[in-house]
Design a protein around this motif. Structure first.
Motif, PDB file in Angstrom:
ATOM      1  N   ALA A 189       0.813  -1.224   0.000  1.00  0.00           N
ATOM      2  CA  ALA A 189       0.000   0.000   0.000  1.00  0.00           C
ATOM      3  C   ALA A 189       0.849   1.278   0.000  1.00  0.00           C
ATOM      4  CB  ALA A 189      -0.934  -0.010   1.197  1.00  0.00           C
ATOM      5  N   ALA A 190       2.055   1.222   0.572  1.00  0.00           N
ATOM      6  CA  ALA A 190       2.899   2.429   0.573  1.00  0.00           C
ATOM      7  C   ALA A 190       3.340   2.737  -0.860  1.00  0.00           C
ATOM      8  CB  ALA A 190       4.113   2.209   1.454  1.00  0.00           C
ATOM      9  N   ARG A 191       3.252   4.014  -1.207  1.00  0.00           N
ATOM     10  CA  ARG A 191       3.619   4.390  -2.587  1.00  0.00           C
ATOM     11  C   ARG A 191       5.128   4.285  -2.792  1.00  0.00           C
ATOM     12  NH1 ARG A 191       0.150   9.014  -5.116  1.00  0.00           N
ATOM     13  NH2 ARG A 191      -1.246   7.698  -3.952  1.00  0.00           N
ATOM     14  N   THR A 192       5.853   4.783  -1.807  1.00  0.00           N
ATOM     15  CA  THR A 192       7.312   4.632  -1.851  1.00  0.00           C
ATOM     16  C   THR A 192       7.763   4.134  -0.481  1.00  0.00           C
ATOM     17  OG1 THR A 192       7.579   6.891  -1.105  1.00  0.00           O
ATOM     18  CG2 THR A 192       7.729   6.543  -3.480  1.00  0.00           C
ATOM     19  N   ILE A 193       8.903   3.479  -0.463  1.00  0.00           N
ATOM     20  CA  ILE A 193       9.464   3.047   0.823  1.00  0.00           C
ATOM     21  C   ILE A 193      10.851   3.684   0.910  1.00  0.00           C
ATOM     22  CG2 ILE A 193      10.028   1.014   2.257  1.00  0.00           C
ATOM     23  CD1 ILE A 193       8.050  -0.445   0.153  1.00  0.00           C
ATOM     24  N   PRO A 194      10.872   4.929   1.410  1.00  0.00           N
ATOM     25  CA  PRO A 194      12.108   5.728   1.333  1.00  0.00           C
ATOM     26  C   PRO A 194      13.177   5.278   2.324  1.00  0.00           C
ATOM     27  CG  PRO A 194      10.387   6.975   2.427  1.00  0.00           C
ATOM     28  CD  PRO A 194       9.795   5.644   2.102  1.00  0.00           C
ATOM     29  N   MET A 195      13.847   4.181   1.974  1.00  0.00           N
ATOM     30  CA  MET A 195      14.863   3.619   2.879  1.00  0.00           C
ATOM     31  C   MET A 195      16.008   4.612   3.093  1.00  0.00           C
ATOM     32  SD  MET A 195      14.027   0.723   3.996  1.00  0.00           S
ATOM     33  CE  MET A 195      12.909  -0.613   3.774  1.00  0.00           C
ATOM     34  N   LEU A 196      16.383   5.312   2.006  1.00  0.00           N
ATOM     35  CA  LEU A 196      17.536   6.214   2.121  1.00  0.00           C
ATOM     36  C   LEU A 196      17.273   7.314   3.132  1.00  0.00           C
ATOM     37  CD1 LEU A 196      19.182   6.876  -1.356  1.00  0.00           C
ATOM     38  CD2 LEU A 196      20.161   5.853   0.722  1.00  0.00           C
ATOM     39  N   ARG A 197      16.028   7.863   3.070  1.00  0.00           N
ATOM     40  CA  ARG A 197      15.694   8.961   3.977  1.00  0.00           C
ATOM     41  C   ARG A 197      15.792   8.508   5.442  1.00  0.00           C
ATOM     42  NH1 ARG A 197       9.840  10.904   3.809  1.00  0.00           N
ATOM     43  NH2 ARG A 197      10.173  10.887   1.570  1.00  0.00           N
ATOM     44  N   HIS A 198      15.498   7.229   5.661  1.00  0.00           N
ATOM     45  CA  HIS A 198      15.503   6.723   7.045  1.00  0.00           C
ATOM     46  C   HIS A 198      16.765   5.927   7.369  1.00  0.00           C
ATOM     47  CE1 HIS A 198      11.463   8.190   7.609  1.00  0.00           C
ATOM     48  NE2 HIS A 198      11.142   7.665   6.445  1.00  0.00           N
ATOM     49  N   ALA A 199      17.767   6.058   6.473  1.00  0.00           N
ATOM     50  CA  ALA A 199      18.993   5.263   6.645  1.00  0.00           C
ATOM     51  C   ALA A 199      19.645   5.429   8.016  1.00  0.00           C
ATOM     52  CB  ALA A 199      19.982   5.583   5.529  1.00  0.00           C
ATOM     53  N   PRO A 200      19.725   6.652   8.566  1.00  0.00           N
ATOM     54  CA  PRO A 200      20.415   6.766   9.866  1.00  0.00           C
ATOM     55  C   PRO A 200      19.781   5.861  10.929  1.00  0.00           C
ATOM     56  CG  PRO A 200      20.019   8.943   8.932  1.00  0.00           C
ATOM     57  CD  PRO A 200      19.324   7.965   8.032  1.00  0.00           C
ATOM     58  N   LEU A 208      19.650  -6.493  10.391  1.00  0.00           N
ATOM     59  CA  LEU A 208      18.241  -6.575   9.976  1.00  0.00           C
ATOM     60  C   LEU A 208      18.021  -5.866   8.652  1.00  0.00           C
ATOM     61  CD1 LEU A 208      16.132  -6.158  13.241  1.00  0.00           C
ATOM     62  CD2 LEU A 208      16.517  -8.205  11.866  1.00  0.00           C
ATOM     63  N   LEU A 209      18.772  -4.777   8.451  1.00  0.00           N
ATOM     64  CA  LEU A 209      18.658  -4.056   7.179  1.00  0.00           C
ATOM     65  C   LEU A 209      19.083  -4.977   6.031  1.00  0.00           C
ATOM     66  CD1 LEU A 209      18.003  -1.355   5.894  1.00  0.00           C
ATOM     67  CD2 LEU A 209      20.359  -0.647   6.262  1.00  0.00           C
ATOM     68  N   LEU A 210      20.178  -5.682   6.236  1.00  0.00           N
ATOM     69  CA  LEU A 210      20.662  -6.616   5.203  1.00  0.00           C
ATOM     70  C   LEU A 210      19.669  -7.746   4.960  1.00  0.00           C
ATOM     71  CD1 LEU A 210      24.470  -6.970   5.948  1.00  0.00           C
ATOM     72  CD2 LEU A 210      23.389  -6.029   3.884  1.00  0.00           C
ATOM     73  N   LEU A 211      19.050  -8.212   6.046  1.00  0.00           N
ATOM     74  CA  LEU A 211      18.069  -9.294   5.911  1.00  0.00           C
ATOM     75  C   LEU A 211      16.890  -8.829   5.042  1.00  0.00           C
ATOM     76  CD1 LEU A 211      17.619 -12.196   6.986  1.00  0.00           C
ATOM     77  CD2 LEU A 211      16.217 -11.207   8.791  1.00  0.00           C
ATOM     78  N   GLY A 212      16.417  -7.604   5.330  1.00  0.00           N
ATOM     79  CA  GLY A 212      15.315  -7.037   4.541  1.00  0.00           C
ATOM     80  C   GLY A 212      15.698  -6.917   3.076  1.00  0.00           C
ATOM     81  N   MET A 213      16.948  -6.490   2.836  1.00  0.00           N
ATOM     82  CA  MET A 213      17.406  -6.327   1.443  1.00  0.00           C
ATOM     83  C   MET A 213      17.482  -7.694   0.763  1.00  0.00           C
ATOM     84  SD  MET A 213      20.122  -3.300   2.122  1.00  0.00           S
ATOM     85  CE  MET A 213      20.995  -3.335   0.617  1.00  0.00           C
ATOM     86  N   LYS A 214      17.912  -8.689   1.541  1.00  0.00           N
ATOM     87  CA  LYS A 214      17.999 -10.044   0.975  1.00  0.00           C
ATOM     88  C   LYS A 214      16.605 -10.529   0.546  1.00  0.00           C
ATOM     89  CE  LYS A 214      18.539 -14.442   2.989  1.00  0.00           C
ATOM     90  NZ  LYS A 214      19.041 -15.278   4.034  1.00  0.00           N
TER      91      LYS A 214
END
Ligand SMILES: Cc1cc2nc3c(=O)[nH]c(=O)nc-3n(C[C@H](O)[C@H](O)[C@H](O)COP(=O)(O)OP(=O)(O)OC[C@H]3O[C@@H](n4cnc5c(N)ncnc54)[C@H](O)[C@@H]3O)c2cc1C
Length: 489
Positions: A189-200, A208-214
């Motif tokens: 449902a989310a139009r974008t998932i702005p991972m970069l904006r929330h990177a910090p 966990l970030l790597l797991l999500g990317m996998k």
């Protein structure tokens, strides 16, 4: 019905409700400090949702894909065999009084527990998001789908679509792919998932970030159609889901017909988030607040994870959705807090746990913010059932919300929402959203109806030995509560 107060209660020093990751970690912290604990869980095997086990009669080879987290699960579960742990499996706690006494059902009997300290580690349940056709066989929640895979080694279908919002949808999709299922499409449902904006914030947990990317890479590599800004608007079929419609969602949360697409499937997995299981917090009258990031109403807790009632602690998804790593850390922290309360020195471990929790909370907030929708998707039409236990439609709840001017308790009494066998686990969040929108009351200021026993379904035979008490405590309530209480008995 109230739990009869006259029975003699067992008085453990520490009661842990729930043997999921949070409850198991709490038990480990306590026994490591030398504290005996009683752990109760309603399943016949420990592990909760994340470490859900196959039935003991199943055998699995060590290289099986289902076996992935098993070493970690076995390590966590080993605490249940510790000499300081009394583990009551298949035990449902079904009532909690303001006096701190719990009623349980076990092996066809009921009894009472009056613990000196309690850790509520009750986990979460799937949040329903009703839409036309959502009650058709073959439509299943993301948590339910993961339970099927982990708990039975079976998949809901061969041609599956997924729709929802948030990371659990990715987990379900990845698990289905590994099980050899053809994924037709995913509607996030989310139009974008702005991972970069929330990177910090996300970098607070690189693992966990790597797991999500996998998970995401595996889904893309399998050529799965990923439609962002879309939701499911319809499921149809003759006795079983056969077609589903995905449509774009506007910023107002409403689906748009233009751009809608139909897919042929034999199962649809929906995952619009999880709700904390707060039955006991509501029954005991603990102070609560509403937080969208945490999944809805959650008990207020101190830094030590103690609730507004002294000696009652909360850990894991039942106090705010955060996933297995956060649940484990909170379980450890709650266990340490209880150990300290009982006079053990745990300052160094508590400081370490607090630092780890702060990092993981940062990650949780960032992940939730990345997936946050400007407004919840609204997929139900007037005659869509929003409470499937009691067959209540959207139009009926809207009318009651208007009639009672947003008084949620009266809406419940008038419509019987949250009085069926799920006791509101499925519909309460949905109906809160409806009342809030209909009467322009923010969810933060909406008061959830008080929870009535039984908190979870128990055999009728367990209740036969119970005394029927007064419907409610006199003087604190109005006639509405009396009617509601009588009906839900
Ligand atoms: C259906 C479902 C499936 C999930 N599957 C996954 C997955 O595969 N992967 C993933 O990353 N995350 C999954 N999650 C997210 C999951 O909630 C967390 O990752 C993690 O399991 C939370 O741990 P916890 O200990 O807080 O709660 P849980 O693991 O939910 O454990 C709570 C335990 O308390 C028991 N309990 C609750 N109330 C009572 C009561 N009244 N009496 C007795 N026992 C009680 C429950 O039955 C449960 O065993 C799932 C969530 C749900 C709702």
């Amino acid at each position: 019905m109230t739990a009869a107060p006259s029975r003699i209660a067992i008085e453990p020093d520490v009661l842990i409700v729930g043997a999921g990751p949070a409850g198991l970690a709490a038990a480990r912290a306590l026994v490591d400090a030398g504290v005996p604990v009683l752990v109760c869980d309603d399943n016949d095997q420990g592990g909760g949702q994340y470490f859900r086990q196959l039935p003991a009669s199943f055998s699995v080879c060590a290289t099986s894909r289902l076996y992935r987290d098993q070493p970690r699960a076995l390590q966590a579960l080993s605490v249940l065999k510790h000499p300081l742990v009394t583990y009551w499996k298949s035990t449902t706690l079904w009532s909690a009084g303001a006096d701190g006494e719990f009623a349980y059902s076990r092996e066809g009997m009921t009894g009472r527990l009056k613990p000196r300290q309690v850790i509520l580690a009750t986990g979460a349940h799937d949040k329903a998001s009703p839409f036309p056709g959502w009650t058709l066989p073959g439509v299943i929640s993301a948590g339910g789908c993961l339970n099927l895979i982990k708990g039975q080694g079976i998949v809901p279908g061969r041609r599956v679509a997924l729709a929802g919002n948030g990371p659990l949808l990715l987990v379900a999709a990845y698990s289905l792919l590994r099980a050899g299922v053809k994924i037709v499409a995913i509607a996030e449902a989310a139009r974008t998932i702005p991972m970069l904006r929330h990177a910090p914030g996300l970098l607070a947990s690189p693992a966990l970030l790597l797991l999500g990317m996998k998970y995401r890479m595996a889904i893309l590599a399998a050529g799965v159609k990923l439609l962002t800004g879309h939701a499911v608007t319809q499921a149809t079929g003759d006795r079983h889901v056969e077609q589903i419609v995905f449509a774009p969602v506007g910023a107002d949360g409403m689906p748009r017909e233009a751009g809608a697409r139909t897919f042929e499937v034999d199962s649809l997995v929906t995952g619009y988030g999880l709700s904390p299981s707060t039955e006991f917090a509501r029954m005991m009258g603990l102070d609560m607040h509403f937080d969208r990031v945490l999944g809805g109403w959650v008990p207020q807790r101190s830094q030590e994870l103690e609730t507004s009632r002294a000696g009652v602690f909360g850990a894991g998804d039942g106090c705010g959705i955060g996933g297995v790593e956060l649940a484990t850390l909170e379980g450890t922290r709650a266990g340490l807090s209880v150990a300290r309360r009982l006079g053990f020195r745990i300052d160094t471990q508590a400081r370490e746990a607090d630092a780890a929790l702060a990092r993981m909370n940062k990650f949780r907030r960032a992940l939730a913010a990345a997936y946050l929708l400007p407004t919840e998707v609204q997929l139900a039409t007037a005659d869509t059932l929003v409470c499937r236990c009691e067959n209540v439609t959207l139009a009926r709840v809207q009318a009651a919300a208007r009639e009672f001017n947003g008084d949620f308790t009266r809406v419940k009494s008038a419509t019987r929402i949250a009085m069926g066998s799920c006791q509101g686990r499925n519909c309460l969040g949905t109906c809160a959203g409806i009342v809030s929108r209909e009467c322009a009351i923010s969810l933060e200021s909406l008061v959830p109806p008080r929870m009535r026993p039984p908190a979870r379904p128990i055999p009728l035979s367990s209740l036969l030995a119970e005394t029927l008490g007064p419907a409610h405590e006199p003087g604190i309530d109005d006639g509405v509560r009396r009617e509601e209480s009588t009906l839900s008995t």
